[in-house]
Design an enzyme around this catalytic site. Sequence first.
Site, PDB file in Angstrom:
ATOM      1  N   ASN A   1     -17.591   4.205  12.959  1.00 15.13           N
ATOM      2  CA  ASN A   1     -18.642   3.664  12.514  1.00 15.13           C
ATOM      3  C   ASN A   1     -19.781   2.728  12.982  1.00 15.13           C
ATOM      4  OD1 ASN A   1     -17.383   4.939  10.112  1.00 15.13           O
ATOM      5  ND2 ASN A   1     -16.073   3.515  10.154  1.00 15.13           N
TER       6      ASN A   1
ATOM      7  N   ASN B   1     -10.206  -4.689  11.815  1.00 15.38           N
ATOM      8  CA  ASN B   1      -9.822  -6.469  10.729  1.00 15.38           C
ATOM      9  C   ASN B   1      -9.450  -6.555  12.098  1.00 15.38           C
ATOM     10  OD1 ASN B   1     -11.734  -6.525   8.650  1.00 15.38           O
ATOM     11  ND2 ASN B   1     -10.317  -5.629   7.526  1.00 15.38           N
ATOM     12  N   GLY B   2      -8.467  -6.067  12.510  1.00 16.64           N
ATOM     13  CA  GLY B   2      -7.638  -6.502  13.548  1.00 16.64           C
ATOM     14  C   GLY B   2      -7.771  -5.387  14.297  1.00 16.64           C
TER      15      GLY B   2
ATOM     16  N   LEU C   1     -10.420  -0.907  16.600  1.00 19.03           N
ATOM     17  CA  LEU C   1     -11.623  -1.626  16.277  1.00 19.03           C
ATOM     18  C   LEU C   1     -11.084  -1.938  14.679  1.00 19.03           C
ATOM     19  CD1 LEU C   1     -14.257  -1.359  19.241  1.00 19.03           C
ATOM     20  CD2 LEU C   1     -12.180  -3.035  20.001  1.00 19.03           C
TER      21      LEU C   1
ATOM     22  N   HIS D   1      -0.187  -1.749  16.384  1.00 20.32           N
ATOM     23  CA  HIS D   1      -1.075  -0.572  16.710  1.00 20.32           C
ATOM     24  C   HIS D   1      -0.869   0.932  17.133  1.00 20.32           C
ATOM     25  CE1 HIS D   1      -4.839  -3.296  15.787  1.00 20.32           C
ATOM     26  NE2 HIS D   1      -4.523  -2.761  14.776  1.00 20.32           N
TER      27      HIS D   1
ATOM     28  N   GLY E   1     -12.268   1.320  11.716  1.00 22.10           N
ATOM     29  CA  GLY E   1     -13.197   0.961  11.417  1.00 22.10           C
ATOM     30  C   GLY E   1     -14.663   0.661  11.859  1.00 22.10           C
ATOM     31  N   ILE E   2     -14.216   0.011  12.432  1.00 19.14           N
ATOM     32  CA  ILE E   2     -15.357  -0.666  13.844  1.00 19.14           C
ATOM     33  C   ILE E   2     -15.362   0.054  14.404  1.00 19.14           C
ATOM     34  CG2 ILE E   2     -16.490  -2.083  15.056  1.00 19.14           C
ATOM     35  CD1 ILE E   2     -14.621  -4.531  13.367  1.00 19.14           C
TER      36      ILE E   2
ATOM     37  N   LYS F   1       0.559  -1.463   0.211  1.00 17.85           N
ATOM     38  CA  LYS F   1      -0.126   0.078  -0.378  1.00 17.85           C
ATOM     39  C   LYS F   1       0.874   1.689   0.094  1.00 17.85           C
ATOM     40  CE  LYS F   1      -3.592  -1.915   2.384  1.00 17.85           C
ATOM     41  NZ  LYS F   1      -3.765  -2.128   4.157  1.00 17.85           N
TER      42      LYS F   1
ATOM     43  N   GLU G   1      -3.021   6.847  10.899  1.00 20.61           N
ATOM     44  CA  GLU G   1      -1.230   6.194  11.340  1.00 20.61           C
ATOM     45  C   GLU G   1      -0.552   7.153   9.720  1.00 20.61           C
ATOM     46  OE1 GLU G   1      -3.829   2.365  11.027  1.00 20.61           O
ATOM     47  OE2 GLU G   1      -2.323   1.548  12.054  1.00 20.61           O
TER      48      GLU G   1
ATOM     49  N   ARG H   1       6.001   1.410   7.098  1.00 20.07           N
ATOM     50  CA  ARG H   1       5.420   1.342   8.098  1.00 20.07           C
ATOM     51  C   ARG H   1       5.782   0.070   8.836  1.00 20.07           C
ATOM     52  NH1 ARG H   1       0.442  -2.759   8.198  1.00 20.07           N
ATOM     53  NH2 ARG H   1       0.474  -2.728  10.220  1.00 20.07           N
TER      54      ARG H   1
HETATM   55  P1  ADP Z   1      -7.895  -2.602   8.869  1.00 23.58           P
HETATM   56  O1  ADP Z   1      -7.593  -3.398  10.302  1.00 23.58           O
HETATM   57  O2  ADP Z   1      -8.011  -3.504   8.006  1.00 23.58           O
HETATM   58  O3  ADP Z   1      -7.151  -1.746   9.058  1.00 23.58           O
HETATM   59  P2  ADP Z   1     -10.805  -0.879   9.288  1.00 23.58           P
HETATM   60  O4  ADP Z   1     -10.027  -0.119  10.452  1.00 23.58           O
HETATM   61  O5  ADP Z   1     -10.697  -0.456   8.127  1.00 23.58           O
HETATM   62  O6  ADP Z   1      -9.698  -2.467   9.754  1.00 23.58           O
HETATM   63  O7  ADP Z   1     -11.716  -1.576   9.969  1.00 23.58           O
HETATM   64  C1  ADP Z   1     -12.241  -2.603   8.701  1.00 23.58           C
HETATM   65  C2  ADP Z   1     -14.140  -3.036   9.647  1.00 23.58           C
HETATM   66  O8  ADP Z   1     -14.736  -1.535  10.116  1.00 23.58           O
HETATM   67  C3  ADP Z   1     -14.757  -3.872   9.469  1.00 23.58           C
HETATM   68  O9  ADP Z   1     -14.786  -5.382  10.109  1.00 23.58           O
HETATM   69  C4  ADP Z   1     -15.714  -3.191   8.345  1.00 23.58           C
HETATM   70  O10 ADP Z   1     -17.103  -4.001   7.678  1.00 23.58           O
HETATM   71  C5  ADP Z   1     -16.309  -2.266  10.063  1.00 23.58           C
HETATM   72  N1  ADP Z   1     -16.492  -0.752   8.816  1.00 23.58           N
HETATM   73  C6  ADP Z   1     -16.410  -0.170   8.097  1.00 23.58           C
HETATM   74  N2  ADP Z   1     -17.493   0.867   8.173  1.00 23.58           N
HETATM   75  C7  ADP Z   1     -18.164   0.460   9.143  1.00 23.58           C
HETATM   76  C8  ADP Z   1     -19.712   0.306   9.097  1.00 23.58           C
HETATM   77  N3  ADP Z   1     -20.115   1.485   8.464  1.00 23.58           N
HETATM   78  N4  ADP Z   1     -20.743   0.135   9.685  1.00 23.58           N
HETATM   79  C9  ADP Z   1     -19.398  -0.941  10.898  1.00 23.58           C
HETATM   80  N5  ADP Z   1     -18.321  -1.820  10.753  1.00 23.58           N
HETATM   81  C10 ADP Z   1     -18.325  -0.664  10.405  1.00 23.58           C
END
Ligand code: ADP
Length: 398
Positions: free
Chosen positions: A331, A207-208, A205, A177, A327-328, A16, A382, A88
């Site tokens: 959102n 994927n990791g 929160l 992280h 991401g979690i 990336k 990050e 990174r």
């Molecule tokens: P990574 O660890 O790969 O950087 P991210 O921080 O991008 O991961 O988070 C990915 C997670 O965030 C996925 O489980 C995705 O479903 C969740 N996510 C992203 N947008 C939303 C949303 N609007 N509602 C619920 N979960 C979300």
Amino acid sequence: MNKSVLIINCGSSSLKFAVLTTPGNDVLVEGIADRLGIDDSSITFKHNGTKNTLPLTDSSHRQAVTEIKNWLDQHESIQESIVGIGHRIVHGGETFTSSVIIDEDVVKGIEECARFAPLHNLAHIKGIKESQNLFEGLPQVAVFDTAFHQTLKTEQFLYAIPMDLYNRHNFRKYGFHGTSYRYISQELARVAPESASQGVIVAHLGNGASTCAIQNGKATDTSMGITPLDGLMMGTRSGSVDPSLVSFISNAENISCDETIDLLNKKSGLLGVSEISSDCRTLEDAVFAGDERAKLALDMFASRAAKSLASVATTLDTLDHVVFTGGIGENSDYLRGKICESLRALNITINSEKNSNAPRGENCIISDETANVKVWILPTNEELMIAMDTISLIEQAH
Ligand code: ADP
């Protein structure tokens, strides 16, 4: 002239990249090369709202970095603004306690830490070497995911195993992280200056997923261990389990210890329990459609995240702020709500209206104004942290 940094995050089968400019923190171009070392590999550039994908015929990291260089050659004003490259790096072991300018010793140090993260660290070295060849003379900086957690006290980072194993092999908790937590700690201190001398717990929160406690701006505990498998339940990772489970699964399924660890890393977590998906959004949709297993997976995720936050909070003097990010965390109002409900005994409560109406991608508070413990959503960045470290180390060196 604005100064820009090329940020490279080189994984075993993906790379990336982004060019970030300061001040303004604008992303001038970003993209990803994926399926490296496999087949059908390609690189995508996102620039000025357009996406452009090129095939990578020999699927190598070298070709990916070469295409980035070619793209920059065709976009001279961006190329000329780049003052350095920030990499990174996943594992810095006990060797790296902060970001550093890359020289031969640093490359050796990253190589030594590869025993804890072989796929990642060896890929990072490829990225560094290709960048050194193709961007000759441009300073390069390594930013480590583990570095922020090097302030943990010995009693927090040691495993209760024979001391000799730590002394001879450096087997201990490292945590990950760290770049995200450092960004969050600084961003919180910017929007709430008193937090710099207070106690904060953060849930990253994505994927990791992991948690971290921060007292006076320094990490005091974190949930991930010698690898990112420990701690919270994640997208495909189990998080903490009784270590005996490894031998039970291995014997029952007639698979090796490494294959069992692989199962705990790639087939467990939200995916393993729901048997639907590792993706929180997909599972939330399934819950709203009445799927009980998706609900169980998300409720397990929330319960474990809450337990971990309570656990890391034991290293703080006072608990003043809770931050959700990733991401979690940024959102999912459903999971934030569930997690905070389980933390009510610690006086952590949120305003459900603020929680459901939280604006996307912005800093905000979701606790009531009178709350003793403030609950925040702070989007992590990050890449910005890597760019800032790169520029500041380059300036210090001159
Ligand atoms: P990574 O660890 O790969 O950087 P991210 O921080 O991008 O991961 O988070 C990915 C997670 O965030 C996925 O489980 C995705 O479903 C969740 N996510 C992203 N947008 C939303 C949303 N609007 N509602 C619920 N979960 C979300």
